[in-house]
Design an enzyme around this catalytic site. Structure first.
Site, PDB file in Angstrom:
ATOM      1  N   ASP A 469       0.829  -1.021   0.011  1.00  0.00           N
ATOM      2  CA  ASP A 469      -0.153   0.002   0.050  1.00  0.00           C
ATOM      3  C   ASP A 469       0.883   1.133   0.024  1.00  0.00           C
ATOM      4  O   ASP A 469       1.741   1.541   0.953  1.00  0.00           O
ATOM      5  CB  ASP A 469      -1.100  -0.210   1.205  1.00  0.00           C
ATOM      6  N   HIS A 470       0.847   1.834  -0.979  1.00  0.00           N
ATOM      7  CA  HIS A 470       1.852   3.147  -1.247  1.00  0.00           C
ATOM      8  C   HIS A 470       1.384   4.241  -0.353  1.00  0.00           C
ATOM      9  O   HIS A 470       2.046   5.065  -0.168  1.00  0.00           O
ATOM     10  CB  HIS A 470       1.859   3.659  -2.567  1.00  0.00           C
TER      11      HIS A 470
END
Length: 499
Positions: A469-470
């Site tokens: 998850d950026h």
């Protein structure tokens, strides 16, 4: 007059709002005891048996097998209490009572001299023995050697009324049973690997009791049903005078991939096949869709030389101690890497716009079963040894294959390890298991040309991929995590720093 009580589908926990009826364990007219399982249902988490809180006679059931019911919907009605005896004389068994020694009996059954040997309780025991059931809290299967995947745990046995005892079929209606007529012992349930197989059989008009399963110990598989459907739909060659007509053999259903359920049967019948997204498969579809829509994910990958890791595992297993699995070693590497990069063991609180770093690593691992993809969770994986991880992976994998995982064993993960190499593929870009922040994918380990110590050599190479998850971290953190994992795969001695 007996009192008729309604039993509704209870709250099964973990936020579950509905369940699908897989198999009824009782029929209308059966006598049930308090807390006896009456129906097997499938939720988005697992298959569970639902016990009835009342004891008495089942007067109605709501919903056929395959029906999906919301929590709070009526399941069945039970007549409890005594009614005036008809020609047979005795009362209908109502709420259960306990016998000395902790056993159970129906309240209507006699314990004094009124009940001769071989009476209601004894005949019920004989019937239970014929169908594979025994009294007490025991496992009941389909017969000797039945697979544990389809065994069910029941409470006290159901006590059938003695011959001539009136049995309540409808509320307030008493029907005497002839004393000379004995009820036939009902046939046991058919050993089927999943509810989907039953549904395919119903759609194709296949009688499961006429099939011989090709699975372990006669378990009926999806391929068996598809083969029967194809055989029924296959054209028959015209008869030639003087010769016997023989059906044209249908193509082998076993050659069809497992994911193309019923496709060959649908093509043979000229119809499309629709498979409802329910139960586990529906829950997986919802979670993956939510992950794709909410999580801005990114993937990075690296090739690693796993020759030294494989050699270390071989040395461990040669010492005579319990065997260590490769998945356990990879899990041990993951927990060490998460200790260095805790951002990847987190979740995002969207309401407060905060990244929540989690104190413990509850490691999920992807497991493919006949019911679809499930992700069992190993609790506190960071505090386990490789030997402990091996044992827990084996236990959870076996439970997943038997559809025996509890909701607690399928929820609460903080990081997922996906070993898709078992499917013979090298790489993948997996979808993050919402609401987690990352997933490590491991491809197959195969011999490949590799530059080792300045020379070209054949080494055991594996591709590792990290989808993350950026929002919780940038590429530097993700790259540092993946590089540390690859270094430990190439040089397992690095793990000694974390012991």
């Amino acid at each position: 007059m007996a009192q008729v009580l309604e039993f509704r589908l209870p709250d099964l926990g973990e936020g579950l709002t509905e369940a699908e009826i897989v198999r009824w364990l009782v029929s209308v007219g059966d006598v049930v005891a308090v807390d006896q399982p009456v129906v097997e249902v499938e939720t988005a988490k697992a298959m569970v048996e639902v016990p009835c809180p009342y004891g008495g006679v089942v007067t109605a059931r709501f919903g056929e097998e395959g029906t999906e019911l919301p929590v709070g919907a009526p399941l069945l009605t039970v007549a409890v209490g005594a009614v005036d005896g008809g020609p047979g004389g005795g009362p209908v068994p109502d709420a259960e009572a306990r016998e000395p020694g902790g056993g159970h009996r129906a309240a209507g059954s006699r314990t004094s001299g009124a009940a001769p040997p071989g009476g209601a309780a004894d005949s019920a025991g004989a019937a239970g023995g014929a169908s594979g059931e025994t009294s007490g809290n025991v496992l009941v299967g389909y017969g000797t050697g039945a697979p544990a995947a389809r065994r069910r745990r029941v409470g006290p046995r159901s006590v059938r009324p003695a011959a001539g005892t009136p049995v309540l079929r409808e509320p307030g209606v008493v029907t005497p049973e002839p004393a000379a007529v004995q009820e036939p012992v009902p046939e046991g349930p058919v050993p089927v690997i999943s509810p989907l197989v039953r549904k395919l059989a119903r759609q194709g008009g296949v009688d499961l009791r006429q099939l011989t399963g090709s699975g372990p110990e006669g378990l009926i598989l999806r391929a068996d049903v598809e083969r029967a459907v194809q055989a029924a739909a296959a054209p028959v060659a015209p008869a030639v005078p003087g010769t016997a007509s023989e059906p044209v053999p249908a193509p082998a259903a076993a050659a069809e991939p497992a994911g193309r359920t019923g496709q060959a049967a649908g093509q043979a019948a000229g119809q499309e096949i629709r498979i409802p997204l329910r139960g586990v498969r529906g829950a997986v579809a919802d979670k993956l869709s939510r992950s794709r829509s909410e999580i801005p994910d990114a993937t990075c990958w690296v090739d690693a030389d796993a020759t030294e890791l494989m050699a270390a595992r071989t040395a461990m297993n040669a010492a005579g101690a319990p065997k260590i699995s490769l998945l356990a070693l990879l899990a041990r590497i993951c927990t060490a890497a998460l200790a260095r990069h805790p951002e990847l063991n987190s979740r995002v609180d969207t309401e407060r716009r905060e990244v929540v770093l989690l104190p413990e690593v509850h490691l999920g691992f992807a497991a493919q079963t006949e019911r679809g993809l499930v992700v069992p969770v190993v609790r506190a994986a960071h505090r386990r040894t490789a030997e402990s991880l091996t044992e827990e992976f084996a236990r959870l994998t076996d439970a997943a294959r038997r559809s025996a995982l509890t909701p607690a064993e399928l929820t609460g993960g903080t990081f997922t390890l996906n070993n898709y190499g078992v499917f013979g593929v090298d790489g993948s870009t997996p979808i993050v298991n919402h609401p987690e922040a990352a997933m490590l994918g491991v491809g197959r380990i195969v011999p490949k040309p590799w530059v080792h110590r300045g020379e070209l050599a054949v080494r055991q190479v594996v591709q590792l991929s990290l989808t993350f998850d950026h929002r919780v971290c940038d590429g530097g953190t993700a790259g540092g995590f993946l590089r540390y994992v690859a270094d430990c795969v190439e040089q397992p001695a690095l793990l000694l720093r974390t012991l």
